[in-house]
Design an enzyme around this catalytic site. Structure first.
Site, PDB file in Angstrom:
ATOM      1  N   GLY A   1       0.815  -1.212   0.000  1.00 18.30           N
ATOM      2  CA  GLY A   1       0.000   0.000   0.000  1.00 18.30           C
ATOM      3  C   GLY A   1       0.847   1.260   0.000  1.00 18.30           C
ATOM      4  O   GLY A   1       0.534   2.246  -0.683  1.00 18.30           O
ATOM      5  N   CYS A   2       1.925   1.245   0.756  1.00 19.30           N
ATOM      6  CA  CYS A   2       2.796   2.418   0.858  1.00 19.30           C
ATOM      7  C   CYS A   2       3.525   2.665  -0.460  1.00 19.30           C
ATOM      8  O   CYS A   2       3.717   3.811  -0.870  1.00 19.30           O
ATOM      9  CB  CYS A   2       3.794   2.241   1.997  1.00 19.30           C
ATOM     10  SG  CYS A   2       2.958   2.077   3.603  1.00 19.30           S
TER      11      CYS A   2
END
Length: 156
Positions: free
Chosen positions: A45-46
């Site tokens: 996600g990052c």
């Protein structure tokens, strides 16, 4: 500490970036700042969120917007992350957790039934005077830039 809200002054901070340079929020007075908090370098996600900001970076810069990413990873981790994904913006190493605590994004998380402390993903939009104009609590990692621009265009 009470939760930050739009209209409040953004807490100033001083910390090192991925290159070991000292960065403080005050040095960006006169510019709009996207201050985004993310849990960990090189996680799915990052990485998606960082790459979305990277892919739209020139458009943000053209609007006079500075992008600052913050996590509790150290400078070396940030350096590898920025290099691997060719990130053109500043990543701030908040290893002592002062920034995540000042912005209220450090808290209890729950993954697979295990509770632990970590950084909650959140984005703060800060105006030229250092005032928080918007807080994005539910960040869409694939469309993080669009979320920012929609709010900025709506308030322009």
């Amino acid at each position: 500490m009470s939760e930050l809200t739009a209209g409040q002054n953004a807490p100033d901070f001083t910390a090192n970036d991925q290159d070991g340079n000292t960065v403080s929020l005050n040095q960006f007075k006169g510019k709009k700042v996207v201050l985004y908090f993310y849990p960990k370098d090189n996680t799915p996600g990052c990485t998606t969120e960082a790459c979305d900001f990277r892919d739209n970076y020139q458009g943000l810069v053209a609007k006079g917007i500075v992008v600052l990413g913050v996590s509790v990873d150290d400078e070396q981790s940030h350096q590898k992350f920025a290099s691997k994904y060719d990130l053109p913006f500043t990543l701030i190493a908040d290893t002592d957790k002062k920034i995540v605590e000042a912005y209220g994004v450090w808290g209890e998380k729950n993954m697979y039934g295990k509770k632990y402390m970590g950084t909650n993903r959140k984005t703060f939009l800060i105006d030229e005077h250092g005032v928080i104009t918007h807080i994005i609590a539910k960040v869409d990692t694939k469309n993080a830039t669009s979320q920012v621009l929609e709010l900025l265009n709506a308030s322009a």
